[in-house]
Write an enzyme that holds these catalytic residues in place. Sequence first.
Site, mmCIF file in Angstrom:
data_model
loop_
_atom_site.group_PDB
_atom_site.id
_atom_site.type_symbol
_atom_site.label_atom_id
_atom_site.label_comp_id
_atom_site.label_asym_id
_atom_site.label_seq_id
_atom_site.Cartn_x
_atom_site.Cartn_y
_atom_site.Cartn_z
ATOM 1 N N SER A 28 0.687 -1.225 -0.041
ATOM 2 C CA SER A 28 -0.060 0.153 0.154
ATOM 3 C C SER A 28 0.912 1.366 -0.065
ATOM 4 O O SER A 28 0.593 2.277 -0.128
ATOM 5 C CB SER A 28 -0.905 0.063 1.292
ATOM 6 N N GLU B 175 -7.969 -3.828 -2.429
ATOM 7 C CA GLU B 175 -7.641 -2.561 -3.491
ATOM 8 C C GLU B 175 -6.889 -3.005 -4.638
ATOM 9 O O GLU B 175 -5.637 -3.599 -4.428
ATOM 10 C CB GLU B 175 -7.260 -1.574 -2.705
ATOM 11 N N ASN C 189 -6.466 3.782 3.089
ATOM 12 C CA ASN C 189 -5.382 3.842 3.725
ATOM 13 C C ASN C 189 -5.169 5.477 3.781
ATOM 14 O O ASN C 189 -4.719 6.211 4.785
ATOM 15 C CB ASN C 189 -4.127 3.460 3.466
ATOM 16 N N HIS D 60 -3.898 -5.136 -2.934
ATOM 17 C CA HIS D 60 -3.597 -4.647 -1.634
ATOM 18 C C HIS D 60 -4.846 -5.267 -0.705
ATOM 19 O O HIS D 60 -5.994 -4.818 -0.579
ATOM 20 C CB HIS D 60 -3.614 -3.184 -1.382
#
Length: 288
Positions: free
Chosen positions: A123, A156, A195, A144
Amino acid sequence: MNIEELKNITVVGSGAMGSQIAMVCALAGYHVTLQDINHDSLEKAKNALKGHMENRIKKGRLSQDEVNAAFDRLQFETNLETAVKETDFVIEAIIELLDEKRKLFTQLDQLVSDHVILATNSSTFASSRLAYATNRPEKICNMHFFNPALVMELVEVVQGPHTSEATAKITVDLVERINKTPILLKKEIDGFVANRILAALTNEAISLYEKGVASIEEIDLACTKALNHPIGPFALLDLTGIDISYYAGMQLYQKTQNEADKPAKTIIDKFEKGELGRKTGKGFYVYS
């Protein structure tokens, strides 16, 4: 290659993320090889997975037969060449250091067949920073997972400017086949979606703590009891690893040269003391 032809998966890196990603894929019916150069790390991963599966059996979430079948499909290997010999898809989950990831992707590119997709679980790094270490940039993307991968539903998938539509589609299809929920980002951006939102919350939590507004425990309680988050930001940092947060902040700072992007002083202090969270027995909290 299409999703029906994808049979064998290799996960490189047997830490908490890599090992759980491997088990997620094995539980979904794929033949999986978990590779790590450190034999002790593989043994630790195997024992941790056995513990996770025993808990699921006790709670009635999985049967003993399902767990046995998953372990039958999961191999543990120290030799990278052997691990990827028959693979169709590689998921990289090693340490968040760009040079190490680039070296690995160059090595993988030379070892795997032409049809193989190389995905990074990172990430911190968009896959464009790894793609051109290979001769197959169109087959490189981010995939991710979130920690703990056995529990968290979202994955993701990031389609960089180098990533082909076919690669993005197969990766999204794979996420669905392993019983996770994909979102596809059509544009690379540092931190992706979840994130970036989490970082804003975490940075504010650390700022409140550093200003003496409230304690770590009280800030975590505000998030769990008022915002209904399952875990507070400091407890989450301990779970994912304070070193991960440190490396992510330093990489972003090196890219932007913006002082505001540096890790917070609290994160730096914990990192320098080796208090990295659950993995070391102490972070913002103490663990037995």
